[in-house]
Design an enzyme around this catalytic site. Structure first.
Site, short mmCIF file in Angstrom:
data_model
loop_
_atom_site.label_atom_id
_atom_site.label_comp_id
_atom_site.label_asym_id
_atom_site.label_seq_id
_atom_site.Cartn_x
_atom_site.Cartn_y
_atom_site.Cartn_z
N PHE A 101 -2.92 7.68 -0.87
CA PHE A 101 -3.09 6.23 -0.33
C PHE A 101 -3.87 5.58 -1.25
O PHE A 101 -4.92 6.21 -1.53
CB PHE A 101 -3.22 6.87 0.96
CG PHE A 101 -3.39 5.15 1.43
CD1 PHE A 101 -1.95 4.19 1.89
CD2 PHE A 101 -5.22 5.03 2.30
CE1 PHE A 101 -2.19 3.55 2.63
CE2 PHE A 101 -4.91 3.63 2.98
CZ PHE A 101 -3.66 2.77 2.83
N HIS A 102 -3.61 4.31 -1.62
CA HIS A 102 -3.94 3.77 -1.96
C HIS A 102 -3.84 2.06 -0.79
O HIS A 102 -2.87 1.67 -0.37
CB HIS A 102 -3.38 3.25 -3.14
CG HIS A 102 -4.20 2.57 -3.51
ND1 HIS A 102 -4.95 1.00 -3.65
CD2 HIS A 102 -4.66 2.21 -5.33
CE1 HIS A 102 -5.34 -0.28 -4.28
NE2 HIS A 102 -5.54 0.67 -5.20
N SER A 103 -5.24 2.06 -0.33
CA SER A 103 -5.33 0.90 0.70
C SER A 103 -5.28 -0.39 -0.12
O SER A 103 -4.94 -0.01 -1.21
CB SER A 103 -7.12 0.73 1.67
OG SER A 103 -6.70 -0.81 2.16
N ALA A 141 0.61 -0.90 0.08
CA ALA A 141 0.18 0.07 -0.02
C ALA A 141 0.66 1.45 -0.38
O ALA A 141 1.71 1.42 1.00
CB ALA A 141 -1.07 -0.03 0.86
N PRO A 142 1.17 2.11 -1.30
CA PRO A 142 1.52 3.31 -1.39
C PRO A 142 0.88 3.85 -0.37
O PRO A 142 -0.54 4.50 -1.04
CB PRO A 142 1.74 3.05 -2.54
CG PRO A 142 0.82 2.86 -3.44
CD PRO A 142 0.34 1.60 -2.69
#
Length: 965
Positions: A805-807, A786-787
């Site tokens: 944010f990408h979960s 996750a970045p």
């Protein structure tokens, strides 16, 4: 014979020594610049040292452009004297041509043409200022600078045997081109880092270029002093007579050393067309090969897992069929047909159905690999012809990388391109047909003879080397920004940028290839292999400029070793060396994908996040090829005759030079010059959006950057977080959508965690300067990484934090729980106004939502009443949220675009008001009609009702607006 000639004494009625033309040009040219500088400093000093960021005393010396183009009367002084300069300038170019022209020599004509072109473009950017027409001013200025390179090299190559003139030209050319990197560096310090005083330092280097440029042409006075304006050689220099104590051979050798001898080539239109056709055909091969991964990627992307279409990655192993004697004979006797069939890959853009388009590209790639393997095998018994074909193959890669740079990481002839998104497919196909005709005009030499038994070595080891080197060339060098993004770490910038520093990669590739061709035994040694391995290790382990040093070393080594590896492979069984070699290459391609797609593929967790294993395997494979080369070289010994000399090396070197010039012109054109301003500066509004862009492939398999650009621009978005943006892998075409969007929209960009961080990507585009940014990889013990980006923006003089944010995916609840806790603490650590642009994978008011929106984070939901959400969310704190909208995606991606508007508080009173409503949800979430908010707070009416191009306000069918009272 001149009618003024005295038959007895040879005297003339009137004459003028030609050196005065040079002195007149030098004097008037310097007067033009120095008079403008003097008048400007006297009349408008504080105004001409002022730039968009700083003025006196931070900046205290004006740039050339500010001096000559901004104000009256200095601009008039400059234009007057430059107009006067044109006379001596045209005369200087003409005299230089008359002095150097010799029967049968084409170079003097070429240099004279370049000189005329430079003179005309100089007049263009002089009299068309950036204020008059910014685009044409830049085009003419760039053309002038690019033309300076062949003019300088050509003048040195044509220099008469005058050691003094050659020495001055060498020193001045070195000073001119040596100044450019420093000038670019300080311009970046000014434009991107906004360092006070950097523009003054830049200005000194810019003025130095003017001095060196004029001084270089002033050296002609040393050559012209022995001539008179009667077009008569009074001392015989025009015939090459040497009047110095140095021998002509010595001075000629000095000139060849400076120009690498490439201007000594005998001009031949036939060989020029041959070289152009070969290089372009090589470009077509790499264009099709690099497009294969993109069209394959479309299918697992929509299937969210293995789709079966991935089998087309094996299209490249078609050379294995050459192991069957009748097929090998058929292919080699019909190479023209095979090469023409391979062009189906360029026709694929006409096939609308994605599956059939993939089939077409796959067939084109298979035929291309088969045809090239057959061609190299058939040419293997003729050293010069084989060398020419291999050179063209690798120069084609350099051309492909350059084209991708010019088109901001898309190739204009890819099957995902068409006229609507910047494609030039028709032109590309027409040129490919002409190139294929020329490329295949010579009959094959080896129509099926056995491999060279005296060569020695192993076909299997050669195949390993081919697999390793082709993977390295494709994965690292098919786009000049790939390795730059490997070493990217955010703001402040501490390393290279895709534009303009991408040229360093091309320069390293060029130098490596020329070294490999000239010294194949040297680059095949273990010591050079060790240097290449160290470069790969530095690239893998380090960042910023030091990491990029490893990248340049790798670029040099890969192109250098490719030549001897392909040469030996061509002389062995093509079914083994190229068929098996491409099979190993395919294994590496899949390995390359598995390290990031581990959550979706069988056996993925075993290689999770192991780019280091990939780089090690690549170098081991190349090492196997080097072991084979050392065996072959030892067997050859020193008695083997050198191949017959051919002019093709110099023609291919000129082709490489031309490609490099084109790259430099594109880099100058792409240099960051936009005035980054938010859309509603007067209202102090930040319009922020979040969008999952599905790797920039739309529903119909077209590259979607143009359509994304249009929507972002029309919604007047100042800050946007983009997810699923990491395209810097073979399977995704080694692309970077953010370069096009940032440059076209006039925005700063943080690419986010690089390709070697094994995420699907998160990027930030901002109209506001990015003061600082850090990249985070959130806890992901089971699923995909996750970045996150934590950036601090300078918004209207206030520091505002933005998180992108990408979960993790739905199937990994523990990952998502850990990620929510990490991000909540990260957001809570900031006391500044903040915005979260995110993909959370949770329902509103449930589960992890209550961690993201909590006292720990201090964040508020953009509107907790919007119950129809699962993926995209916008959160904020310490800002006045005034608007919120959801815009449908059309067919660009699989996810909508969410947008919110925030007002940045300025005064202490405004900040106190916002703090007061932070704890009052009813007051904070009070909705009002659009008519109750100022014009600058409103969303565009364009997307109301049915909207445009499939984009409209949906879910609640209109924007929502908020006002506490």
């Amino acid at each position: 014979m001149s009618k003024y000639k005295d038959k007895e004494s040879g005297t003339t009625i009137a004459s003028l020594n030609a050196k005065w033309i040079s002195w007149a040009h030098t004097t008037v040219a310097y007067t033009a610049f120095l008079s403008a500088l003097s008048v400007g400093i006297y009349l408008h000093y504080h105004k001409i040292v002022q730039n968009e960021f700083y003025g006196y005393p931070d900046e205290w010396f004006p740039s050339v452009s500010a001096t000559i183009g901004d104000r009256y009367p200095e601009r008039s002084f400059f234009q007057l004297f430059i107009a006067i300069t044109s006379g001596p300038r045209f005369a200087l170019v003409a005299l230089w041509y008359l002095l150097t022209a010799k029967p049968g020599k084409a170079l003097p004509k070429f240099v004279a043409g370049v000189g005329l072109f430079r003179t005309l473009t100089c007049g263009g950017w002089t009299f068309i200022t950036s204020t008059d027409d910014h685009d044409w001013h830049d085009i003419l200025m760039i053309s002038y600078l690019v033309a300076t390179i062949p003019w300088t090299a050509g003048c040195i190559a044509l220099s008469l045997p005058n050691p003094k003139a050659i020495k001055y030209r060498k020193y001045l050319a070195t000073a001119f081109f040596g100044t450019i990197p420093f000038m670019v560096y300080f311009f970046i310090q000014h434009k991107i880092h906004r360092i006070a005083g950097a523009y003054t330092t830049y200005s000194f280097f810019e003025w130095s270029l003017i001095l060196f440029d004029v001084a270089f042409d002033a050296v002609t006075a040393l050559d012209f002093e022995n001539f008179e304006i009667v077009i008569r050689d009074v001392k015989g220099l025009g015939k090459g007579t040497n009047m110095s104590s140095k021998s002509t051979a010595v001075t000629e050798k000095e000139k060849q050393k400076i120009t690498a001898g490439i201007f000594d080539v005998k001009f031949s239109w036939a060989e020029i067309f041959d070289t152009a056709a070969e290089v372009y055909h090589g470009f077509v091969f790499w264009s099709m090969l690099t497009s294969l991964g993109v069209v394959i990627w479309y299918f697992p992307l929509w299937h969210m897992g293995i789709s079966g279409y991935e089998a087309f990655v094996m299209s490249t192993i078609s050379p294995m069929f050459l192991g069957i004697k009748p097929i090998r004979s058929l292919v080699i006797h019909n190479l023209r047909v095979c090469h023409f069939l391979s062009l189906a890959g360029l026709l694929a853009w006409q096939v609308k159905d994605p599956a059939y388009r993939l089939f077409t590209v796959g067939f084109g790639v298979a035929m291309s690999c088969l045809s090239w393997a057959g061609t190299l095998y058939s040419e293997s018994i003729h050293e010069a012809r084989l060398e020419s074909k291999i050179l063209a193959w690798i120069v084609g890669l350099v051309m492909s990388s350059t084209a991708k740079f010019a088109w901001q990481t898309n190739n204009p002839i890819w099957p995902i391109m068409h006229a609507a998104n910047g494609g030039y497919n028709e032109i590309g196909l027409a040129l490919a047909v002409l190139a294929a005709l020329r490329f295949t005009r010579k009959a094959p030499l080896n129509t099926g003879a056995a491999a060279d038994e005296n060569l020695g070595g192993s076909s299997f080891l050669a195949a390993l080397g081919i697999g390793g080197v082709f993977f390295g060339l494709h994965s690292l060098l098919s786009d000049t920004s790939t390795m730059i993004l490997w070493v990217w770490e955010g703001y402040p910038v501490r390393g290279p940028l895709a534009a303009p520093h991408g040229w360093f990669t091309v320069a390293a590739m060029t130098a490596g290839l020329l070294t490999g061709v000239r010294y194949p035994k040297l680059v095949s040694t273990w010591s050079v292999y060790g240097v290449g391995s160290v470069g790969a290790a530095i690239l893998t382990l380090y960042h910023n400029w030091f990491g990029y040093l490893g990248a340049l070393t790798s670029a040099f080594y890969l192109t250098a070793i490719s030549f001897p590896l392909i040469t030996v492979a061509s002389k062995k069984s093509p079914a083994t060396t190229f068929g098996l070699g491409f099979f190993i290459y395919n294994f590496m391609v899949l390995f390359h994908v598995w390290v990031v797609a581990y959550a979706f593929v069988p056996g993925g967790p075993l290689v999770r996040e192991h780019t280091d294993w990939i780089m090690t395997t690549m170098m081991v494979l190349i090492g196997a090829g080097v072991f084979n080369l050392t065996s072959v070289n030892s067997r050859r010994g020193e008695t083997r005759a050198r191949p017959s000399r051919s002019q093709h090396r110099k023609y291919h070197t000129l082709a490489l030079g031309t490609i490099n010039l084109f790259f430099i012109a594109a880099a100058l054109r792409r240099f960051p010059t936009n005035d980054y301003k938010p859309y509603h500066e007067d209202s102090r509004v930040i319009t922020a959006g979040i969008w999952t862009i599905h790797f920039s492939l739309d529903n119909d398999m077209w590259s979607s950057e143009y359509r994304m650009r249009d929507l972002i621009k029309e919604l007047e978005i100042d800050v946007v977080g983009l997810l699923e943006t990491d395209l810097q892998r073979i399977i995704m075409g080694n692309r970077d959508t953010t370069q096009f969007l940032a440059e076209d929209l006039g925005m700063y960009v943080d690419y986010g965690p690089g390709p070697n961080k094994h995420t699907w990507g998160a990027a930030l585009l901002s109209k506001f300067p990015i003061v600082n940014s850090t990249h985070h990889l959130l806890p992901s013990p089971v699923g995909e990484l996750a970045p996150a980006i934590h950036a601090t923006l300078d918004a209207y003089g206030e520091l505002v934090d933005v998180f992108v944010f990408h979960s993790g995916q739905e199937e990994d609840p523990e990952d998502r729980r850990l990620q929510s806790e990490y991000l909540a603490k990260l957001m809570g650590s900031s006391s500044r106004p903040s915005i979260l642009l995110s993909y959370l994978v949770t329902k509103p008011l449930q589960g992890n939502y209550n961690t993201y929106v909590s006292e720990i984070s201090g964040m508020h939901d953009v509107d907790p009443r919007d119950w129809d959400r699962w993926c995209e969310y916008i959160l904020y704190k310490r800002l006045q949220r005034v608007g919120y909208a959801r815009v449908s995606r059309s067919t660009i991606t699989d996810t909508e675009l969410q947008v919110a508007k925030f007002v940045v508080p300025k005064s202490g009173e405004e900040k106190a008001q916002i703090a007061a409503i932070e704890s009052n949800a009813d007051l904070r979430n009070r909705k009002v009609n659009e008519q109750e908010v100022p014009e600058g707070w409103r969303f565009p009416a364009l997307f109301r009702g049915n909207g445009v191009r499939g984009h409209r306000y949906h879910v609640f069918n209109e924007p929502w607006y908020y006002k506490p009272s």
